[in-house]
Design an enzyme around this catalytic site. Structure first.
Site, PDB file in Angstrom:
ATOM      1  N   GLY A 177       0.844  -1.199   0.000  1.00 22.09           N
ATOM      2  CA  GLY A 177       0.000   0.000   0.000  1.00 22.09           C
ATOM      3  C   GLY A 177       0.868   1.233   0.000  1.00 22.09           C
ATOM      4  O   GLY A 177       0.794   2.063   0.911  1.00 22.09           O
ATOM      5  N   GLY A 179       1.061   4.034  -1.611  1.00 25.37           N
ATOM      6  CA  GLY A 179       0.631   5.405  -1.872  1.00 25.37           C
ATOM      7  C   GLY A 179       1.409   6.004  -3.025  1.00 25.37           C
ATOM      8  O   GLY A 179       1.636   5.367  -4.049  1.00 25.37           O
ATOM      9  N   CYS A 357     -13.049  13.602  11.098  1.00 19.50           N
ATOM     10  CA  CYS A 357     -11.972  12.686  11.499  1.00 19.50           C
ATOM     11  C   CYS A 357     -11.025  13.354  12.489  1.00 19.50           C
ATOM     12  O   CYS A 357     -10.573  12.724  13.452  1.00 19.50           O
ATOM     13  CB  CYS A 357     -11.217  12.194  10.274  1.00 19.50           C
ATOM     14  SG  CYS A 357     -12.153  11.034   9.247  1.00 19.50           S
TER      15      CYS A 357
END
Length: 386
Positions: A177, A179, A357
């Protein structure tokens, strides 16, 4: 963009309604007032907000915000007050039972579905994320212990991970992952390692080609993690485990175990929740991260059992509050150049995402964990760095 000045807020609040009285009393527990004058107070611009929130929880609340039906001057503080008082726990959302069962019974993170979040979220456009993030395009929590700016916090986080992994020149590192490759580029530049990154985003893969043209020993693979078979000296996964899903946690750990050399180290960096048996947030699932799910601490340790030894666990979730607020400041500053292409509804959606968030991390409702794992245990013990 607070539209409150153009509305008569009192016209949208029927104090004699039982549901409205219930919500007003509930909000008072969190020191939130309806149509109050403090930055975290909620102001109504249309009918139906309370009914939507009662019927559909954060999905209804978020959609009514996107529609412009309510505002709060400081949305982050509104959610901080709401979540710190644990008000969502006091409302039973019967209409969300289907969502709960869906996430419990179905595997929403199959290999076939893995690319959906890439297309829906990460492929919004590299120019959009470049405007919001730090210069290295790091879309995960920064480490603010000694940092004053977003760029400093992100470099501090990347260096912290490199030191925790005890990187040495010549090592090969797998980034699950990856990015836009910020970790891989930093580790290659400063620690002399070679990196392979896995991503399910075509935009990130295209961006990665630019890094490779600079001569950095980094390779981007548009590939689901389950398909990787090569072995590496080190593995890192920064902000990807949130997309794995509870039905795949064990598989994920088995892949990491398979791809890590026996004397290697694996650093897992993930957002986490405090309570195990809860469903993903329906608004986040629909609009921001399709098919995502936050793990509880027990999910991670259960999945790692017999495959890894937990050498170290570090929680710096409060730092995500600062990171999200910095992203929000960048987003607001850059918005005029994206307003025509994305529109007002997207603006309110993205603002709701970032600030809700931030409030959740500020309230310590969700956490940020870094695990350091080894396959057999580090002889003599692992020495934490910070």
């Amino acid at each position: 963009m607070d539209s409150s000045a153009t509305f008569n807020h009192s016209a949208f609040f029927d104090e004699n309604s039982s549901s409205h009285r219930f919500i007003a009393e509930l909000l008072e527990k969190a020191d939130i007032r309806i149509n109050g004058d403090r930055p975290w107070d909620i102001k109504f611009n249309a009918h139906g907000v309370i009914d939507e929130a009662l019927a559909r929880g954060n999905l209804g609340l978020g959609e009514s915000y996107m529609n412009g039906d309510w505002d709060a001057e400081r949305l982050d503080e509104f959610f901080f007050h709401l979540l710190r008082a644990r008000l969502p726990d006091e409302i039973n959302h019967r209409k969300l039972i289907f969502h709960h069962l869906r996430t419990r019974l179905l595997n929403l993170q199959t290999a076939k579905r893995a690319f959906e979040v890439g297309e829906a979220h990460y492929d919004l456009g590299n120019d959009f994320y470049a405007a919001m993030l730090d210069p290295r395009m790091t879309y995960t929590c920064g480490y603010w212990k000694e940092a004053d700016t977003l760029a400093e916090a992100q470099e501090a986080k990347l260096d912290l991970i490199c030191r925790k992994l005890e990187l040495e020149p010549g090592m090969r590192v797998l980034d699950i992952g990856c990015g836009w490759g910020s970790f891989m580029a930093y580790a290659a530049e400063h620690y002399g390692v070679e990196c392979v990154g896995l991503t399910i985003s075509r935009e990130q893969t295209e961006y990665g080609k630019q890094l490779m043209k600079q001569g950095l020993p980094v390779e981007f693979r548009l590939k689901d993690y389950r398909d990787e078979t090569e072995q590496f000296d080190r593995i890192v996964s920064i902000g990807m485990f949130e997309h794995v899903g509870r039905k795949n946690y064990r598989t994920y750990m088995e892949v990491a175990n398979r791809c890590l050399k026996d004397d290697g180290l694996f650093l897992l960096h993930t957002i986490g929740k405090n309570v195990r048996d809860t469903s993903p947030d329906p608004w986040i699932d629909k609009y921001i991260f399709p098919n995502g799910e936050l793990p509880a601490l027990g999910h991670v340790t259960d999945a790692a059992e017999e495959l890894f030894v937990v050498e170290d666990l570090h929680n710096f979730g409060a730092d995500y509050d600062k990171t999200l607020m910095a992203w929000h400041a960048n987003f607001e500053a850059a918005w005029p150049q994206f307003a025509e292409a994305y529109g007002e509804r997207f603006y309110r959606m993205w603002r709701y995402y970032l600030l809700s968030c931030a409030g959740a991390f500020r309230a310590r409702d969700i956490q940020l964990w870094q695990f350091v794992l080894s396959k057999k245990g580090v002889l003599g013990g692992y020495h934490r760095v910070s």
